[in-house]
Motif scaffolding. Structure first.
Motif, PDB file in Angstrom:
ATOM      1  N   ARG A  45      16.234  25.925  31.506  1.00  0.00           N
ATOM      2  CA  ARG A  45      16.021  25.811  30.063  1.00  0.00           C
ATOM      3  C   ARG A  45      16.398  27.103  29.337  1.00  0.00           C
ATOM      4  O   ARG A  45      16.735  27.081  28.149  1.00  0.00           O
ATOM      5  CB  ARG A  45      14.569  25.439  29.763  1.00  0.00           C
ATOM      6  CG  ARG A  45      13.556  26.533  30.052  1.00  0.00           C
ATOM      7  CD  ARG A  45      12.121  26.035  29.839  1.00  0.00           C
ATOM      8  NE  ARG A  45      11.147  27.088  30.105  1.00  0.00           N
ATOM      9  CZ  ARG A  45      10.644  27.888  29.173  1.00  0.00           C
ATOM     10  NH1 ARG A  45      11.018  27.743  27.914  1.00  0.00           N
ATOM     11  NH2 ARG A  45       9.756  28.822  29.491  1.00  0.00           N
ATOM     12  N   ALA A  46      16.354  28.247  30.056  1.00  0.00           N
ATOM     13  CA  ALA A  46      16.744  29.501  29.420  1.00  0.00           C
ATOM     14  C   ALA A  46      18.227  29.495  29.065  1.00  0.00           C
ATOM     15  O   ALA A  46      18.646  30.146  28.103  1.00  0.00           O
ATOM     16  CB  ALA A  46      16.422  30.680  30.330  1.00  0.00           C
ATOM     17  N   TRP A  47      19.018  28.769  29.844  1.00  0.00           N
ATOM     18  CA  TRP A  47      20.442  28.640  29.560  1.00  0.00           C
ATOM     19  C   TRP A  47      20.707  27.518  28.559  1.00  0.00           C
ATOM     20  O   TRP A  47      21.604  27.616  27.727  1.00  0.00           O
ATOM     21  CB  TRP A  47      21.210  28.340  30.846  1.00  0.00           C
ATOM     22  CG  TRP A  47      21.161  29.411  31.873  1.00  0.00           C
ATOM     23  CD1 TRP A  47      20.395  29.428  33.001  1.00  0.00           C
ATOM     24  CD2 TRP A  47      21.904  30.630  31.886  1.00  0.00           C
ATOM     25  NE1 TRP A  47      20.612  30.579  33.717  1.00  0.00           N
ATOM     26  CE2 TRP A  47      21.543  31.338  33.052  1.00  0.00           C
ATOM     27  CE3 TRP A  47      22.844  31.200  31.022  1.00  0.00           C
ATOM     28  CZ2 TRP A  47      22.077  32.569  33.378  1.00  0.00           C
ATOM     29  CZ3 TRP A  47      23.385  32.428  31.342  1.00  0.00           C
ATOM     30  CH2 TRP A  47      23.000  33.106  32.513  1.00  0.00           C
ATOM     31  N   HIS A  48      19.925  26.470  28.656  1.00  0.00           N
ATOM     32  CA  HIS A  48      20.218  25.245  27.913  1.00  0.00           C
ATOM     33  C   HIS A  48      19.714  25.283  26.475  1.00  0.00           C
ATOM     34  O   HIS A  48      20.361  24.770  25.560  1.00  0.00           O
ATOM     35  CB  HIS A  48      19.596  24.049  28.647  1.00  0.00           C
ATOM     36  CG  HIS A  48      19.691  22.757  27.917  1.00  0.00           C
ATOM     37  ND1 HIS A  48      20.896  22.157  27.613  1.00  0.00           N
ATOM     38  CD2 HIS A  48      18.724  21.942  27.406  1.00  0.00           C
ATOM     39  CE1 HIS A  48      20.677  21.038  26.965  1.00  0.00           C
ATOM     40  NE2 HIS A  48      19.375  20.874  26.818  1.00  0.00           N
ATOM     41  N   ASP A  52      12.972  30.087  22.769  1.00  0.00           N
ATOM     42  CA  ASP A  52      11.785  29.731  21.998  1.00  0.00           C
ATOM     43  C   ASP A  52      10.812  30.901  21.980  1.00  0.00           C
ATOM     44  O   ASP A  52      10.943  31.875  22.731  1.00  0.00           O
ATOM     45  CB  ASP A  52      11.128  28.488  22.586  1.00  0.00           C
ATOM     46  CG  ASP A  52      10.409  27.667  21.524  1.00  0.00           C
ATOM     47  OD1 ASP A  52      10.165  28.205  20.430  1.00  0.00           O
ATOM     48  OD2 ASP A  52      10.077  26.499  21.804  1.00  0.00           O
ATOM     49  N   ARG A  53       9.787  30.775  21.133  1.00  0.00           N
ATOM     50  CA  ARG A  53       8.838  31.863  20.945  1.00  0.00           C
ATOM     51  C   ARG A  53       8.112  32.225  22.227  1.00  0.00           C
ATOM     52  O   ARG A  53       7.764  33.389  22.450  1.00  0.00           O
ATOM     53  CB  ARG A  53       7.812  31.471  19.867  1.00  0.00           C
ATOM     54  CG  ARG A  53       6.983  32.642  19.346  1.00  0.00           C
ATOM     55  CD  ARG A  53       7.823  33.554  18.491  1.00  0.00           C
ATOM     56  NE  ARG A  53       7.454  34.963  18.642  1.00  0.00           N
ATOM     57  CZ  ARG A  53       8.073  35.952  18.011  1.00  0.00           C
ATOM     58  NH1 ARG A  53       9.092  35.705  17.206  1.00  0.00           N
ATOM     59  NH2 ARG A  53       7.705  37.202  18.194  1.00  0.00           N
ATOM     60  N   ASP A  54       7.886  31.244  23.091  1.00  0.00           N
ATOM     61  CA  ASP A  54       7.134  31.547  24.307  1.00  0.00           C
ATOM     62  C   ASP A  54       7.897  32.504  25.209  1.00  0.00           C
ATOM     63  O   ASP A  54       7.297  33.363  25.867  1.00  0.00           O
ATOM     64  CB  ASP A  54       6.784  30.258  25.067  1.00  0.00           C
ATOM     65  CG  ASP A  54       8.017  29.538  25.596  1.00  0.00           C
ATOM     66  OD1 ASP A  54       9.026  29.475  24.859  1.00  0.00           O
ATOM     67  OD2 ASP A  54       7.969  29.031  26.734  1.00  0.00           O
ATOM     68  N   LEU A  55       9.244  32.413  25.220  1.00  0.00           N
ATOM     69  CA  LEU A  55      10.043  33.343  26.021  1.00  0.00           C
ATOM     70  C   LEU A  55       9.951  34.761  25.449  1.00  0.00           C
ATOM     71  O   LEU A  55       9.841  35.738  26.186  1.00  0.00           O
ATOM     72  CB  LEU A  55      11.508  32.894  26.052  1.00  0.00           C
ATOM     73  CG  LEU A  55      11.929  31.888  27.125  1.00  0.00           C
ATOM     74  CD1 LEU A  55      13.414  31.576  26.983  1.00  0.00           C
ATOM     75  CD2 LEU A  55      11.633  32.415  28.510  1.00  0.00           C
ATOM     76  N   VAL A  56      10.024  34.859  24.126  1.00  0.00           N
ATOM     77  CA  VAL A  56       9.912  36.168  23.476  1.00  0.00           C
ATOM     78  C   VAL A  56       8.543  36.779  23.759  1.00  0.00           C
ATOM     79  O   VAL A  56       8.435  37.959  24.141  1.00  0.00           O
ATOM     80  CB  VAL A  56      10.136  36.040  21.958  1.00  0.00           C
ATOM     81  CG1 VAL A  56       9.938  37.399  21.271  1.00  0.00           C
ATOM     82  CG2 VAL A  56      11.530  35.499  21.656  1.00  0.00           C
ATOM     83  N   ASP A  57       7.502  35.978  23.594  1.00  0.00           N
ATOM     84  CA  ASP A  57       6.143  36.485  23.800  1.00  0.00           C
ATOM     85  C   ASP A  57       5.916  36.916  25.246  1.00  0.00           C
ATOM     86  O   ASP A  57       5.253  37.925  25.510  1.00  0.00           O
ATOM     87  CB  ASP A  57       5.116  35.418  23.409  1.00  0.00           C
ATOM     88  CG  ASP A  57       5.088  35.169  21.908  1.00  0.00           C
ATOM     89  OD1 ASP A  57       5.616  36.006  21.160  1.00  0.00           O
ATOM     90  OD2 ASP A  57       4.553  34.126  21.490  1.00  0.00           O
ATOM     91  N   GLU A  58       6.463  36.165  26.192  1.00  0.00           N
ATOM     92  CA  GLU A  58       6.302  36.508  27.605  1.00  0.00           C
ATOM     93  C   GLU A  58       6.958  37.853  27.907  1.00  0.00           C
ATOM     94  O   GLU A  58       6.391  38.693  28.621  1.00  0.00           O
ATOM     95  CB  GLU A  58       6.896  35.412  28.481  1.00  0.00           C
ATOM     96  CG  GLU A  58       6.632  35.601  29.961  1.00  0.00           C
ATOM     97  CD  GLU A  58       7.214  34.485  30.817  1.00  0.00           C
ATOM     98  OE1 GLU A  58       6.962  34.492  32.043  1.00  0.00           O
ATOM     99  OE2 GLU A  58       7.935  33.617  30.269  1.00  0.00           O
ATOM    100  N   ALA A  59       8.153  38.065  27.357  1.00  0.00           N
ATOM    101  CA  ALA A  59       8.850  39.340  27.577  1.00  0.00           C
ATOM    102  C   ALA A  59       8.090  40.485  26.908  1.00  0.00           C
ATOM    103  O   ALA A  59       8.005  41.598  27.459  1.00  0.00           O
ATOM    104  CB  ALA A  59      10.273  39.257  27.040  1.00  0.00           C
ATOM    105  N   PRO A 247      18.231  33.875  28.781  1.00  0.00           N
ATOM    106  CA  PRO A 247      18.312  34.466  30.123  1.00  0.00           C
ATOM    107  C   PRO A 247      17.879  35.929  30.156  1.00  0.00           C
ATOM    108  O   PRO A 247      17.213  36.356  31.100  1.00  0.00           O
ATOM    109  CB  PRO A 247      19.798  34.313  30.478  1.00  0.00           C
ATOM    110  CG  PRO A 247      20.232  33.101  29.718  1.00  0.00           C
ATOM    111  CD  PRO A 247      19.477  33.168  28.412  1.00  0.00           C
ATOM    112  N   ALA A 248      18.248  36.708  29.138  1.00  0.00           N
ATOM    113  CA  ALA A 248      17.832  38.108  29.113  1.00  0.00           C
ATOM    114  C   ALA A 248      16.319  38.234  29.011  1.00  0.00           C
ATOM    115  O   ALA A 248      15.702  39.059  29.697  1.00  0.00           O
ATOM    116  CB  ALA A 248      18.499  38.835  27.940  1.00  0.00           C
ATOM    117  N   LEU A 249      15.692  37.424  28.175  1.00  0.00           N
ATOM    118  CA  LEU A 249      14.238  37.449  28.043  1.00  0.00           C
ATOM    119  C   LEU A 249      13.558  37.046  29.346  1.00  0.00           C
ATOM    120  O   LEU A 249      12.565  37.652  29.756  1.00  0.00           O
ATOM    121  CB  LEU A 249      13.797  36.514  26.913  1.00  0.00           C
ATOM    122  CG  LEU A 249      14.192  36.936  25.495  1.00  0.00           C
ATOM    123  CD1 LEU A 249      13.951  35.796  24.518  1.00  0.00           C
ATOM    124  CD2 LEU A 249      13.418  38.176  25.060  1.00  0.00           C
ATOM    125  N   SER A 250      14.098  36.025  30.005  1.00  0.00           N
ATOM    126  CA  SER A 250      13.521  35.559  31.264  1.00  0.00           C
ATOM    127  C   SER A 250      13.623  36.627  32.347  1.00  0.00           C
ATOM    128  O   SER A 250      12.662  36.888  33.087  1.00  0.00           O
ATOM    129  CB  SER A 250      14.234  34.275  31.712  1.00  0.00           C
ATOM    130  OG  SER A 250      13.760  33.835  32.961  1.00  0.00           O
TER     131      SER A 250
END
Length: 347
Positions: A45-48, A52-59, A247-250
């Motif tokens: 999903r990081a590529w597709h 989303d905000r959850d990826l930003v918040d996790e990073a 992908p960078a955030l993940s």
């Protein structure tokens, strides 16, 4: 517009000038870990999907814990160069400006940059119409400066300023209504120099951290900005939506939660190998960090050309013709290749 600054990493141009395939060159012109870490699994999903905000918040949470910033959640940015470009806008916001001869003139808004250092700071402010004072020490920064930039440890000479010295500078800047920017792009190997753990108490401080240099993943174009929330909110607004890729955030969230001690040990090993090659060739080490070494030599230009003929690229400096900066070699075989090329230089 001022002329572009020459940076390291120009292997394609070097190969065009001196021959050989770019992939066969030994690139020592940057301060990037030459042993990139293994990439973690990246969810599809990081590529597709758009990030989303959850990826930003996790990073952001992972960066907070890794850098030890307390309540501050560092802001992911598409390389710290992106927010360097925004600093003049931050400084100008809310100030009265006048347009003269198609240039923006800002009265009494001087910027101090401890120099010589990464040239894009002075370039960004000069292009925006600010007067830039290149000072040689933090003690030369005064009440007349609305913003000061200190790269710590410094690029390219590795000079470092203790935490308490920079805290005192921050307090002077704050008392005069100014801001202090501390660039810790090479700070991962010198955590004792970092102001990150103090950022929560220093309201007029902005810290930039690089991600790609330490982890050897500069191609991600990822960095973090640390500051009080209103400043980070402005950066985020000005960068626009989806500024950092999924992908960078993940990758950042995963690697910032990992044990980085083995990365540091590998960098120290590579630094020792580089120093042995330089000292074995009789070169004088004048400074540096764990990720690069500065050599001072009156024959620097000839050494640079000699190494290019051996398809080894290092960093030279138009403002300091006696300097060469050597990035880390990736392995002992590269140490030997560099050492043999240097020992073949006609003295």
């Amino acid at each position: 517009m001022s002329a572009p600054i020459a940076h390291g990493g120009g292997i394609t141009a070097a190969a065009a000038a001196f021959g050989g395939r770019p992939e066969d060159w030994l690139d020592l012109s940057t301060g990037i870990n030459p042993c990139p870490v293994a990439l973690p699994d990246i969810p599809a999903r990081a590529w597709h999907r758009l990030p989303d905000r959850d990826l930003v918040d996790e990073a952001r949470v992972a960066a907070r814990d890794h850098y030890g910033t307390g309540e501050i959640l560092p802001l992911p940015v598409p390389g710290t160069q992106s927010v360097i470009q925004l600093l003049p806008r931050l400084l100008r916001q809310g100030r009265q400006v006048a347009v003269t001869d198609e240039r923006v003139a800002v009265a009494d808004d001087k910027v101090a940059v401890v120099s010589p250092t990464y040239g894009e700071y002075a370039r960004a402010f000069t292009a925006a119409g600010f007067a830039v004072d290149a000072v040689n020490d933090v003690a030369s920064i005064g009440a007349g400066h609305r913003l000061a930039v200190v790269v710590n440890p410094n690029n390219p000479d590795g000079r470092a300023w203790p935490v308490e010295t920079l805290v005192a500078l921050h307090d002077r800047m704050k008392a005069a209504g100014g801001l202090l920017v501390v660039d810790e792009a090479f700070g991962d190997t010198d955590q004792w120099l970092s102001l990150a753990s103090r950022a929560q108490q220093l309201s007029n401080l902005i810290i930039f951290r690089s991600f790609g240099k330490f982890f050897g993943l500069a191609g991600l174009r990822l960095g973090f900005a640390l500051a009080r929330e209103d400043i980070l909110a402005r950066f985020e607004d000005w960068l626009g939506p989806w500024a950092v890729s999924g992908p960078a955030l993940s990758i950042a969230a995963s690697l910032l939660r990992s044990d980085a001690s083995t990365i540091g040990s590998r960098i120290d090993e590579r630094c020792a190998g580089l120093h042995a090659a330089l000292e074995g060739a009789g070169l004088r080490i004048a400074g540096g960090t764990a990720l690069f070494t500065l050599v001072a030599d009156t024959r620097a230009n000839d050494i640079y050309t000699h190494l290019c003929r051996h398809h080894i690229l290092v960093r030279n400096f138009d403002y300091a013709p006696e300097w060469l900066r050597f990035g880390l070699t990736p392995d002992p075989a590269a140490d030997r290749r560099l050492g043999e090329a240097l020992q073949g230089f006609e003295r």
